[in-house]
Scaffold this motif. Structure first.
Motif, PDB file in Angstrom:
ATOM      1  N   ALA A 267      31.495  80.530  14.460  1.00 40.91           N
ATOM      2  CA  ALA A 267      30.942  79.190  15.040  1.00 40.91           C
ATOM      3  C   ALA A 267      29.648  79.647  15.823  1.00 40.91           C
ATOM      4  O   ALA A 267      29.029  78.727  15.997  1.00 40.91           O
ATOM      5  N   VAL A 268      29.620  80.734  16.332  1.00 40.71           N
ATOM      6  CA  VAL A 268      28.489  81.232  17.095  1.00 40.71           C
ATOM      7  C   VAL A 268      27.768  82.144  16.636  1.00 40.71           C
ATOM      8  O   VAL A 268      28.178  83.346  16.108  1.00 40.71           O
ATOM      9  N   TRP A 269      26.359  81.900  16.463  1.00 39.81           N
ATOM     10  CA  TRP A 269      25.463  83.032  15.848  1.00 39.81           C
ATOM     11  C   TRP A 269      24.278  83.057  16.680  1.00 39.81           C
ATOM     12  O   TRP A 269      24.022  82.207  17.453  1.00 39.81           O
ATOM     13  N   ASP A 270      23.704  84.233  16.344  1.00 43.72           N
ATOM     14  CA  ASP A 270      22.439  84.442  17.664  1.00 43.72           C
ATOM     15  C   ASP A 270      21.690  83.353  17.896  1.00 43.72           C
ATOM     16  O   ASP A 270      21.063  82.854  18.585  1.00 43.72           O
ATOM     17  N   GLY A 271      21.286  82.510  16.511  1.00 40.27           N
ATOM     18  CA  GLY A 271      20.405  81.441  16.448  1.00 40.27           C
ATOM     19  C   GLY A 271      20.827  80.244  17.329  1.00 40.27           C
ATOM     20  O   GLY A 271      19.839  79.535  17.727  1.00 40.27           O
ATOM     21  N   LEU A 272      22.141  80.061  17.417  1.00 38.82           N
ATOM     22  CA  LEU A 272      22.758  79.236  18.265  1.00 38.82           C
ATOM     23  C   LEU A 272      22.452  79.437  19.689  1.00 38.82           C
ATOM     24  O   LEU A 272      21.853  78.534  20.483  1.00 38.82           O
ATOM     25  N   ARG A 273      22.487  80.395  19.991  1.00 37.76           N
ATOM     26  CA  ARG A 273      22.373  80.845  21.677  1.00 37.76           C
ATOM     27  C   ARG A 273      21.067  80.819  21.768  1.00 37.76           C
ATOM     28  O   ARG A 273      20.518  80.438  22.887  1.00 37.76           O
ATOM     29  N   GLU A 274      20.141  81.159  20.794  1.00 37.38           N
ATOM     30  CA  GLU A 274      18.543  81.254  21.113  1.00 37.38           C
ATOM     31  C   GLU A 274      18.330  79.640  21.029  1.00 37.38           C
ATOM     32  O   GLU A 274      17.492  78.995  22.166  1.00 37.38           O
ATOM     33  N   TYR A 275      18.675  78.782  20.233  1.00 37.84           N
ATOM     34  CA  TYR A 275      18.718  77.177  20.145  1.00 37.84           C
ATOM     35  C   TYR A 275      19.079  76.660  21.410  1.00 37.84           C
ATOM     36  O   TYR A 275      18.055  75.890  21.953  1.00 37.84           O
ATOM     37  N   LEU A 276      20.054  76.931  21.932  1.00 37.46           N
ATOM     38  CA  LEU A 276      20.481  76.161  23.028  1.00 37.46           C
ATOM     39  C   LEU A 276      19.827  76.864  24.395  1.00 37.46           C
ATOM     40  O   LEU A 276      20.081  76.233  25.392  1.00 37.46           O
TER      41      LEU A 276
END
Length: 299
Positions: free
Chosen positions: A73-82
């Motif tokens: 569900a969570v990948w590096d790109g998501l943390r970066e995006y948010l």
DNA sequence: AACCAGGACACAA
DNA sequence: TTGTGTCATGGT
């Protein structure tokens, strides 16, 4: 494997879920504040596509519940995006302590800036000129539907699509883009897509350039003036000083900071560069959202 | 039903 | 440099 384009829709085997602890994160304000145009509220959750992944976000403030149609569900790109690592308290503390900013903070606390894909951001804002946010959303939805790649979605979910690549947009006729209700912006978007597709211009390296140089590069593209360039610099390239001035921010500056004094656009821009500090871009987003949400929007 | 929308651009003066 | 007309489209 997928055997076709539209009659074999990718369906994920399952939906994965995770909880992200956050502080001071207002999902609704963030996703509806006109910096991004693909998120839709559905049954108390925000559904969208980040890159090639369908995502559903819910909650806010203290925790974000993430659902994704992928194993993780969570990948590096998501943390970066948010932009989960941004300390919002530090950002707000760096705002000028004047009355307008205090009011904007009080009205918008938890509003964040995302870190978007440069091409999607650029294309979105080329399409944005003299359009209301709801119309921009509609244009982009049509383009994604027609020219984007399908992405995996949960079982039973309606098909969703990634943002069309520069190559795909460059291959469209202007008439096709006008068919997505882009109007006179169609020619600009197509021409800019062609510049990227041909390799003349690379967006990926912009973030490492000095601000003025990156801005100059963007403004060399068709349909990209100062305002659109600043949106891309702020929303996608990480230039937190960039301060896009649209009709709303222009109005905010005039009404809140210079009531009854005639200020040329150049003087307003000069003021904005000097007054709002290292997180001017955040301040701008707070002013924008503040003006749009107070008093039902219009004036 | 007018007015306006996250503007850019070519062309005046 | 600063001001004006043009460009589509549809929400409010």
């Amino acid at each position: 494997m997928f055997t076709g384009r539209s009659n074999s829709l990718p369906v994920a085997a399952s939906v994965s879920r995770a909880i992200l602890p956050v502080r001071d994160y207002d999902l609704e304000a963030t996703l509806t504040s006109g910096q991004v145009f693909r998120w839709r509220l559905r049954e108390r959750g925000w559904e969208g596509v980040i890159g090639t992944r369908w995502v559903r976000l819910a909650g806010g403030r203290d925790a974000i519940v993430v659902e994704a149609a992928s194993p993780t569900a969570v990948w590096d790109g998501l943390r970066e995006y948010l932009q989960l690592d941004v300390d919002l308290g530090a950002v707000l503390a760096a705002f000028p302590p004047d009355a307008p900013m205090r009011a904007a903070i009080a009205a918008c606390r938890g509003l964040r800036l995302l870190r978007q894909d440069p091409w999607e951001c650029l294309a979105s804002f080329v399409l944005s000129s003299t359009k209301q946010i709801v119309q921009i959303q509609q244009i982009i939805a049509l383009m994604c539907e027609r020219y984007g790649q399908p992405v995996a979605v949960p079982p039973g979910h309606a098909p969703e699509f990634g943002f069309p690549t520069p190559e795909r947009i460059a291959a469209c006729t202007e008439a096709e883009l006008r068919g997505c209700k882009a109007g006179f912006r169609a020619g600009y978007l197509r021409a800019t897509a062609q510049r990227l597709a041909s390799g003349e211009v690379h967006l990926a390296g912009l973030a490492r350039l000095p601000l003025a140089e990156a801005r100059g590069c963007l403004m060399g593209l068709p349909g990209v003036g100062r305002k659109v360039a600043d949106c891309v610099l702020l929303f996608a390239c990480g230039f937190q000083q960039a301060f896009p001035i649209d009709v709303w921010v222009d109005r905010a500056l005039r009404q809140l900071y210079f009531p009854r004094r005639r200020m040329s656009p150049a003087r307003l821009r000069e003021f904005s560069e000097r007054h709002f500090g290292p997180y001017a871009g955040y301040a701008q987003q707070y002013l924008f959202h503040y003006m749009r949400t107070m008093r039902g929007g219009r004036e």
